[in-house]
Design an enzyme around this catalytic site. Structure first.
Site, PDB file in Angstrom:
ATOM      1  N   ARG A 243      -5.370   6.909   0.204  1.00  9.94           N
ATOM      2  CA  ARG A 243      -6.135   8.037   1.012  1.00  9.94           C
ATOM      3  C   ARG A 243      -6.853   7.384   2.245  1.00  9.94           C
ATOM      4  O   ARG A 243      -7.158   7.720   3.356  1.00  9.94           O
ATOM      5  CB  ARG A 243      -6.689   9.103   0.515  1.00  9.94           C
ATOM      6  N   THR A 244      -7.902   6.614   1.643  1.00 12.52           N
ATOM      7  CA  THR A 244      -9.067   6.099   2.671  1.00 12.52           C
ATOM      8  C   THR A 244      -8.560   5.194   3.641  1.00 12.52           C
ATOM      9  O   THR A 244      -8.947   5.344   4.741  1.00 12.52           O
ATOM     10  CB  THR A 244     -10.135   5.452   1.810  1.00 12.52           C
TER      11      THR A 244
ATOM     12  N   LYS B 124      -6.097 -18.774  -0.193  1.00 15.06           N
ATOM     13  CA  LYS B 124      -6.476 -20.169  -0.082  1.00 15.06           C
ATOM     14  C   LYS B 124      -7.808 -20.429  -0.293  1.00 15.06           C
ATOM     15  O   LYS B 124      -8.184 -21.586  -0.185  1.00 15.06           O
ATOM     16  CB  LYS B 124      -6.179 -20.456   1.246  1.00 15.06           C
TER      17      LYS B 124
ATOM     18  N   HIS C   8     -19.343   5.738  -1.739  1.00 14.59           N
ATOM     19  CA  HIS C   8     -18.314   5.691  -0.786  1.00 14.59           C
ATOM     20  C   HIS C   8     -18.298   7.024   0.246  1.00 14.59           C
ATOM     21  O   HIS C   8     -18.162   8.268   0.148  1.00 14.59           O
ATOM     22  CB  HIS C   8     -17.069   6.487  -1.875  1.00 14.59           C
TER      23      HIS C   8
ATOM     24  N   ARG D 233     -13.452  -2.038   2.038  1.00 15.13           N
ATOM     25  CA  ARG D 233     -13.525  -1.704   0.623  1.00 15.13           C
ATOM     26  C   ARG D 233     -13.377  -2.678  -0.412  1.00 15.13           C
ATOM     27  O   ARG D 233     -12.792  -3.800  -0.086  1.00 15.13           O
ATOM     28  CB  ARG D 233     -12.440  -0.839   0.173  1.00 15.13           C
TER      29      ARG D 233
HETATM   30  C1  NCD Z   1     -11.791   7.247  -4.757  1.00 18.38           C
HETATM   31  C2  NCD Z   1     -12.427   6.003  -4.714  1.00 18.38           C
HETATM   32  O1  NCD Z   1     -11.602   4.743  -4.390  1.00 18.38           O
HETATM   33  O2  NCD Z   1     -13.660   5.771  -5.150  1.00 18.38           O
HETATM   34  N1  NCD Z   1     -10.635   7.481  -4.057  1.00 18.38           N
HETATM   35  C3  NCD Z   1     -10.706   7.781  -2.803  1.00 18.38           C
HETATM   36  O3  NCD Z   1     -11.207   7.019  -1.956  1.00 18.38           O
HETATM   37  N2  NCD Z   1     -10.284   9.038  -2.364  1.00 18.38           N
HETATM   38  C4  NCD Z   1     -11.804   7.606  -6.178  1.00 18.38           C
HETATM   39  C5  NCD Z   1     -10.830   6.910  -7.301  1.00 18.38           C
HETATM   40  O4  NCD Z   1     -10.549   5.962  -7.179  1.00 18.38           O
HETATM   41  O5  NCD Z   1     -10.900   7.581  -8.489  1.00 18.38           O
END
Ligand code: NCD
Length: 307
Positions: free
Chosen positions: A58-59, A87, A136, A108
């Protein structure tokens, strides 16, 4: 109104005030009613870099969809094994390189502090798309926008946070974000997954907290149940995970005891926290969250790029 996001990094939701979030929500409302040709001008000629060192559906896709919807372009590292990271290139050099190509970057990473580090390395703005078990922030922005749209207001809000409150980074950003709106929280988790004490450092005076063993205790008076996945990958010991997995289940029987209009939310992915029978109830808001996510992220990108 002065745009508080212009040229800014978005690392922690704690870096923003209530009026900053309200600005973003107004912008999110506005962007939806713009004619397509106007919308496409918001990021025309701009490039977004996605550097994802942890899995994401999703993100990553919603940032991509958001950028494309406002006329910008996207490049990404989504599989570090296919980049020079494999590498032995260090994070600093990888980020410096991406930063030299793009106008804005989303990172991320499994390490806490990685997004803050990226912001120091990059000349262009950086958005934290998830930093370890820390934060997040854009998830909280879309979560709060969902509550605002689906409930109609953020005042006198009572939220139950249930599941992995120790490692779930979305929980921390949501807690910090909603602390700006005098929210009351009911916390429900196994003792091993209790919220970390440092969560309350600067928000103690702004929120009311109660602890509960199970959701039944609060389901008849909360406005939102926010469930999270047990974060298996962040457990130092797999035996500990086995002890707590499947601790909570939200199903229609539980919902039959709920306050009218309860919003059931989840950042997704879910594992076994919410039964699939809940999906077709009016309470289920988790797929709507993904819709709002694209809108809020397009408003955020546009606010960072345009004064
Ligand atoms: C979450 C995350 O990556 O922190 N997912 C997201 O970004 N919607 C939640 C999760 O991984 O459980």
């Amino acid at each position: 109104m002065v745009n508080p996001f212009f040229n800014k990094d978005v690392i922690s939701i704690r870096d923003f005030s209530r009026s900053d979030l309200d600005y973003l929500f107004l912008k999110s409302d506005a962007i939806q009613i713009l004619p397509v040709e106007e919308k496409k001008k918001l990021a025309f000629g701009k490039l977004l870099g996605l550097t994802f060192f942890e899995p994401s559906t999703r993100t990553r896709l919603s940032f991509e969809a958001a950028m494309l919807s406002i006329g910008g372009d996207v490049i990404s590292i989504t599989e570090p094994r296919t980049s020079s990271v494999e590498k032995g290139e260090n994070l600093h050099d990888t980020l410096k390189t991406v930063d030299s190509y793009v106008d804005l970057m989303v990172i991320r990473h499994r390490m806490e502090g990685a997004a803050r580090f990226a912001a120091e390395v990059a000349d262009n703005p950086v958005i934290n798309g998830g930093s370890g078990a820390e934060e997040h922030p854009t998830q909280a922005m879309l979560d709060i926008y969902t509550i605002l749209k689906e409930r109609g207001s953020l005042s006198n809000l009572k939220v139950a946070l249930v599941g992995d409150l120790k490692y779930g980074r979305t929980v921390y950003s949501l807690l910090y974000g909603l602390s700006l709106y005098n929210t009351e929280f009911a916390l429900i988790s196994p003792p091993e997954l209790k919220i970390r004490d440092d969560a309350f450092l600067d928000i103690d005076s702004k929120i009311r907290i109660s602890y509960h063993k199970n959701l039944e205790e609060v389901i008849d008076h909360v406005d939102v149940v926010y469930a999270t996945r047990i974060q298996k990958e962040r457990f130092p010991d797999p035996v500990e995970y086995e002890k707590v997995k499947g601790s909570y289940l939200i199903d229609n029987l539980l919902l039959s005891k709920a306050k009218k209009g309860l919003l059931v939310m989840h950042p997704l992915p879910r594992t076994s926290e919410i039964s699939h029978e809940v999906d077709s109830t009016p309470n289920a808001k988790y797929f709507l969250q993904t819709r709002y996510g694209k809108i809020v992220r397009s408003a955020l990108i546009s606010s960072i790029l345009n004064e």
